[in-house]
Design a protein around this motif. Structure first.
Motif, PDB file in Angstrom:
ATOM      1  N   VAL A 122       0.801  -1.105  -0.106  1.00  0.00           N
ATOM      2  CA  VAL A 122       0.006  -0.108  -0.168  1.00  0.00           C
ATOM      3  C   VAL A 122       1.040   1.349   0.081  1.00  0.00           C
ATOM      4  O   VAL A 122       1.808   1.340   0.772  1.00  0.00           O
ATOM      5  N   GLU A 123       0.642   2.022  -0.893  1.00  0.00           N
ATOM      6  CA  GLU A 123       1.377   3.655  -0.859  1.00  0.00           C
ATOM      7  C   GLU A 123       0.660   4.400  -0.029  1.00  0.00           C
ATOM      8  O   GLU A 123      -0.602   4.522  -0.295  1.00  0.00           O
ATOM      9  N   PRO A 124       1.166   4.818   1.076  1.00  0.00           N
ATOM     10  CA  PRO A 124       0.509   5.821   2.048  1.00  0.00           C
ATOM     11  C   PRO A 124       0.148   7.153   1.577  1.00  0.00           C
ATOM     12  O   PRO A 124       1.107   7.569   0.732  1.00  0.00           O
ATOM     13  N   ILE A 125      -0.565   7.709   2.152  1.00  0.00           N
ATOM     14  CA  ILE A 125      -1.027   8.906   2.102  1.00  0.00           C
ATOM     15  C   ILE A 125      -0.074   9.847   3.127  1.00  0.00           C
ATOM     16  O   ILE A 125       0.039   9.495   4.292  1.00  0.00           O
ATOM     17  N   LEU A 126       0.583  10.809   2.540  1.00  0.00           N
ATOM     18  CA  LEU A 126       1.660  11.600   3.083  1.00  0.00           C
ATOM     19  C   LEU A 126       0.999  12.933   3.773  1.00  0.00           C
ATOM     20  O   LEU A 126       0.545  13.756   2.845  1.00  0.00           O
ATOM     21  N   LEU A 127       0.959  12.896   4.988  1.00  0.00           N
ATOM     22  CA  LEU A 127       0.677  14.214   5.739  1.00  0.00           C
ATOM     23  C   LEU A 127       1.935  14.828   6.339  1.00  0.00           C
ATOM     24  O   LEU A 127       2.294  14.508   7.459  1.00  0.00           O
ATOM     25  N   HIS A 128       2.640  15.668   5.580  1.00  0.00           N
ATOM     26  CA  HIS A 128       4.053  15.991   6.000  1.00  0.00           C
ATOM     27  C   HIS A 128       4.470  17.337   5.604  1.00  0.00           C
ATOM     28  O   HIS A 128       5.759  17.679   5.730  1.00  0.00           O
ATOM     29  N   SER A 129       3.589  18.153   4.991  1.00  0.00           N
ATOM     30  CA  SER A 129       3.676  19.596   4.688  1.00  0.00           C
ATOM     31  C   SER A 129       2.910  20.450   5.215  1.00  0.00           C
ATOM     32  O   SER A 129       1.776  20.248   5.774  1.00  0.00           O
ATOM     33  N   ALA A 130       3.326  21.781   5.055  1.00  0.00           N
ATOM     34  CA  ALA A 130       2.457  22.793   5.513  1.00  0.00           C
ATOM     35  C   ALA A 130       1.094  22.859   4.754  1.00  0.00           C
ATOM     36  O   ALA A 130       0.216  23.613   5.385  1.00  0.00           O
ATOM     37  N   SER A 131       0.979  22.302   3.623  1.00  0.00           N
ATOM     38  CA  SER A 131      -0.214  22.387   2.996  1.00  0.00           C
ATOM     39  C   SER A 131      -1.158  21.208   3.632  1.00  0.00           C
ATOM     40  O   SER A 131      -2.424  21.490   3.165  1.00  0.00           O
ATOM     41  N   ASN A 132      -0.894  20.399   4.552  1.00  0.00           N
ATOM     42  CA  ASN A 132      -1.862  19.612   5.041  1.00  0.00           C
ATOM     43  C   ASN A 132      -1.983  20.270   6.539  1.00  0.00           C
ATOM     44  O   ASN A 132      -2.758  19.497   7.001  1.00  0.00           O
ATOM     45  N   LEU A 133      -1.781  21.408   6.919  1.00  0.00           N
ATOM     46  CA  LEU A 133      -2.100  21.820   8.112  1.00  0.00           C
ATOM     47  C   LEU A 133      -3.485  22.795   8.346  1.00  0.00           C
ATOM     48  O   LEU A 133      -3.822  23.270   7.139  1.00  0.00           O
ATOM     49  N   LEU A 134      -4.214  22.547   9.236  1.00  0.00           N
ATOM     50  CA  LEU A 134      -5.424  23.614   9.329  1.00  0.00           C
ATOM     51  C   LEU A 134      -5.163  24.109  10.849  1.00  0.00           C
ATOM     52  O   LEU A 134      -4.827  23.370  11.875  1.00  0.00           O
ATOM     53  N   PRO A 135      -5.312  25.524  11.047  1.00  0.00           N
ATOM     54  CA  PRO A 135      -5.483  26.347   9.859  1.00  0.00           C
ATOM     55  C   PRO A 135      -4.228  26.468   9.030  1.00  0.00           C
ATOM     56  O   PRO A 135      -3.200  26.182   9.383  1.00  0.00           O
ATOM     57  N   GLY A 136      -4.435  27.271   8.031  1.00  0.00           N
ATOM     58  CA  GLY A 136      -3.343  27.157   6.848  1.00  0.00           C
ATOM     59  C   GLY A 136      -2.364  28.079   7.192  1.00  0.00           C
ATOM     60  O   GLY A 136      -1.357  27.936   6.611  1.00  0.00           O
ATOM     61  N   ASP A 137      -2.366  28.917   8.212  1.00  0.00           N
ATOM     62  CA  ASP A 137      -1.184  29.644   8.751  1.00  0.00           C
ATOM     63  C   ASP A 137      -0.595  29.192   9.642  1.00  0.00           C
ATOM     64  O   ASP A 137       0.051  29.979  10.608  1.00  0.00           O
ATOM     65  N   ALA A 138      -0.936  28.112  10.238  1.00  0.00           N
ATOM     66  CA  ALA A 138      -0.147  27.317  11.309  1.00  0.00           C
ATOM     67  C   ALA A 138       1.279  27.346  11.323  1.00  0.00           C
ATOM     68  O   ALA A 138       1.944  27.778  12.262  1.00  0.00           O
TER      69      ALA A 138
END
Length: 708
Positions: A583-599
């Protein structure tokens, strides 16, 4: 050392009102307090900002932003506008009264009132009552009833409760409690106007098997003793948390039938969450947080003659924000809108959560901070003055997202008008010739034909119903339709469209892949229209649908992306993720994955070592499989049960019908129709725990902690 003390005086809107400078001499090694003298006299009610700078030879030595408030004295304050005991030193009762507060809490804490069994000490209660009454403020009682280890109960009483919380409280256990309650009620007497039995029981019932039973029994005892002393004193109960009120009282509805014969109404702690204001945070407004719906549902629960009161409601600020920060100004507007809604729906009172917050920390609930009133004090004071003893409320909702509440105050009509939209709107509304308009902070202001998220107060001698008609019939520059396309399957989408107009509309739907059709859109509602597609969608494609109504065309589009799930085999719950090798994982590892966007920009996230995830999804003949690899430099496990989310935890949910819309159309959140919501974490006992917050109503018994 020669120095220069400079200042600028500005209005809350940022207009420069005065400035000046004075020379100062600083002695070596000295610590001095420099008085600041403002040359301009201010008489206009409002909220004002002072910026001070100390310079030496053009070098900045220190800078401070302070604030103050001008609030006309209200001769007879309205007890609806209250100030809670939380964080309220006795010295702040005077400024609370000065800004128009008409009531305050009398908190009955056993640790203060019964230090030893049967030994009562009520001097603190007497002092609080005397201070409030001397200022012309009403007092109402808060009586905590907690079966768990409550910090404001005495140590000896908590020790008695602890072993019984999971085995049951015998009837004899409550005899000393009743004696204590009776002593308090009789001593306080008619010096209070009501009693509230407080406990966010929807949260604390998880603390033990018999926590709920303790609350029910304790509530009955307090109510019985109040009615024994004075049957006319109202008793409120079910002060559930914002978690329950935002979901429209599922837990309160469960308990109300067992208490409705002993309480006169309910007093929810109706916090709307998330509610933190400052860089890196994205709070929800009162409107998007279901507060109006909460008020309507609360009234429906207790009936037309029951009492509805907001017994606690607060907002969190980043502690370091200067008093003129835009986030604090927005908070002030959101709070004022909630206050007006509560008064507009006949609530007994509004109780802010926390008064003075001077303690160190990243964030706090305080209305005052380090001697300065935050903007929310200014907006609260404006409402307390302009709506004091205002009665006979009338709600007018010209369009979805536009709110107006009208009141009668003596011979005057007072209307409060705003929009929940982020950008100001233009309107054709014509005000009466004698209208006087006030802004968020109670300062006189012109009406330029626009409304915003900052409420306007309108005073006039025009009859309430006539002004209401004008407001309802005016035009507003708000698009009549807002919508989103939801992917149901590759050859079908659903258009969720909100009709913001005040009347039903007929819309013609058209698009490249759909058959043109007409639909009826109910006013103020979200209509859902399933649209079969002529050809299947592919990942990466963009779909567009047009809706034409009342001569205007609105376009809705969606970029189509999906993740293909793989069949897996031999899955094991181990540390090496056996079964997910392909299984190829979904990567959550960048600023684009953050909420809120300016975190990230505000240093709430510093990189992949701070927090990052690899998410593996798969399925087999029996199960949907979820595995997550988490990277975190600091781990925090301090909660259990309903509060499991409030620590390092994995939260995930299933929108089984694919019908969720964004906050642009409706308040976000999971529903009890087809959604499932979970948190998974190590709990404070060091054991893995899965907690189900939301499930379809037919599976309500599956909510709570799961360990199977």
């Amino acid at each position: 050392v020669s120095a220069q003390l400079e200042y600028e005086l500005r209005s809350a809107e940022g207009n420069l009102l005065d400035q000046g400078a004075s020379p100062e001499k600083l002695l070596p090694g000295s610590y001095v307090s420099l008085p600041l003298r403002i040359s301009r006299r201010l008489d206009e009610p409002g909220y004002y900002i002072v910026k001070c700078r100390l310079r030496t030879d053009n070098n900045m030595v220190a800078e401070k932003t302070a604030a103050f408030l001008i609030a006309p004295w209200v001769e007879k304050p309205d007890p609806f506008f209250s100030m809670c005991h939380f964080g309220l030193p006795s010295a702040f009762l005077v400024p609370s009264r000065a800004i128009g507060m008409g009531s305050t809490t009398l908190a009955v804490y056993q640790s203060h009132c019964e230090p030893q069994p049967g030994q009562y000490e009520f001097s603190g209660l007497d002092k609080r009552i005397e201070q409030a009454h001397a200022l012309g403020m009403e007092v109402y009682g808060h009586f905590p009833v907690y079966g768990n280890q409550y910090s404001m109960d005495t140590t000896w009483y908590n020790q008695q409760k602890k072993p019984l919380l999971d085995s049951g409280f015998p009837e004899a256990f409550f005899i000393p409690f009743r004696n204590y309650v009776r002593a308090v009620i009789q001593h306080v007497g008619n010096r209070v106007t009501s009693w509230s039995i407080v406990n966010e029981i929807d949260l604390s019932w998880h603390s033990g098997k018999y926590a709920e039973e303790y609350y029910l029994t304790g509530t009955r005892i307090v109510s019985e003793e109040v009615r024994r002393f004075n049957p006319k004193l109202p008793v409120l109960g079910l002060c559930v948390s914002g978690v329950d009120s935002m979901k429209l009282f599922p837990y309160a509805k469960k308990l109300y039938p067992q208490l409705k014969d002993v309480i006169d109404g309910i007093g929810p702690d109706a916090h709307v969450t998330p509610c933190t204001y400052g860089p890196g945070y994205r709070p929800v407004s009162e409107e998007k947080g279901f507060f109006r719906e909460t008020l309507l549902e609360g009234r429906k629960l207790i009936g037309p003659d029951g009492i509805l009161s907001i017994e606690e409601k607060g907002y969190v600020c980043v502690s370091s924000l200067p008093m003129d920060d835009p986030a604090l100004m927005r908070l002030a507007a959101v709070m004022q809108r909630g206050v007006v809604m509560a008064k507009g729906h006949g609530c007994l009172r509004w109780v802010p959560h926390y008064a003075v917050a001077d303690q160190p920390g990243l964030s706090d609930y305080g209305m005052w901070r380090l001697g300065n009133p935050r903007p929310m004090i200014g907006s609260y004071a404006a409402a307390a003055r302009l709506l004091t003893h205002a009665a006979e409320p009338l709600e007018v909702l010209p369009m979805n997202g536009i709110y107006c509440y009208l009141f009668e105050r003596g011979e005057q009509t007072v209307a409060v008008l705003w929009t929940s939209e982020e950008k100001p709107l233009q309107t054709t509304l014509q005000l009466p010739e004698d209208a006087r308009v006030y802004n968020l902070f109670g300062s006189r202001c012109p009406f330029n034909g626009s409304i915003s998220e900052f409420p306007l107060f309108i005073e006039t001698s025009m009859a309430k119903t006539r002004l209401a008609e004008r407001i309802a019939k005016a035009k507003y520059s708000l698009p009549a339709l807002a919508g989103e396309l939801l992917l149901r399957q590759s050859d079908q989408v659903q258009l969720a469209v909100l009709n913001k107009a005040g009347t039903d509309l007929t819309a013609r739907l058209s698009g490249e892949k759909i058959q043109t059709r007409e639909v009826r859109l109910e006013a103020g509602k979200i209509s859902r229209i399933d649209l079969p597609l002529s050809t299947p969608l592919e990942s990466g494609e963009t779909l567009r649908v047009d809706a034409t109504a009342d001569g205007q065309t609105y376009s809705f589009s969606a970029d189509i992306f999906w993740t293909v799930l793989k069949r897996v085999a031999g899955v094991k719950a181990d540390a090496i993720l056996t079964g997910f090798e392909a299984v190829e994982p979904i990567l959550l590892h960048s600023a684009s994955n953050l909420l809120p966007g300016d975190a990230a920009a505000n240093a709430l996230w510093t990189g992949v070592d701070d927090l990052s995830l690899k998410v593996y999804l798969g399925y087999d003949e029996e199960f949907f499989h979820l595995a997550v690899e988490v990277r975190d430099d600091r781990r925090c496990f301090r909660q259990t049960g309903n509060n499991l989310w409030n620590q390092d935890a994995l939260q995930f949910g299933f929108d089984a019908a694919g019908d969720a819309v964004s906050g642009k159309l409706a308040s976000t959140g999971y529903d009890a129709d087809n959604d499932w919501e979970y948190a998974f974490a190590m709990n404070k006992a060091g054991k893995p725990e899965l907690y189900c917050y939301t499930s379809p109503q037919r599976f309500a018994e599956l909510r709570g902690s799961r360990n199977e």
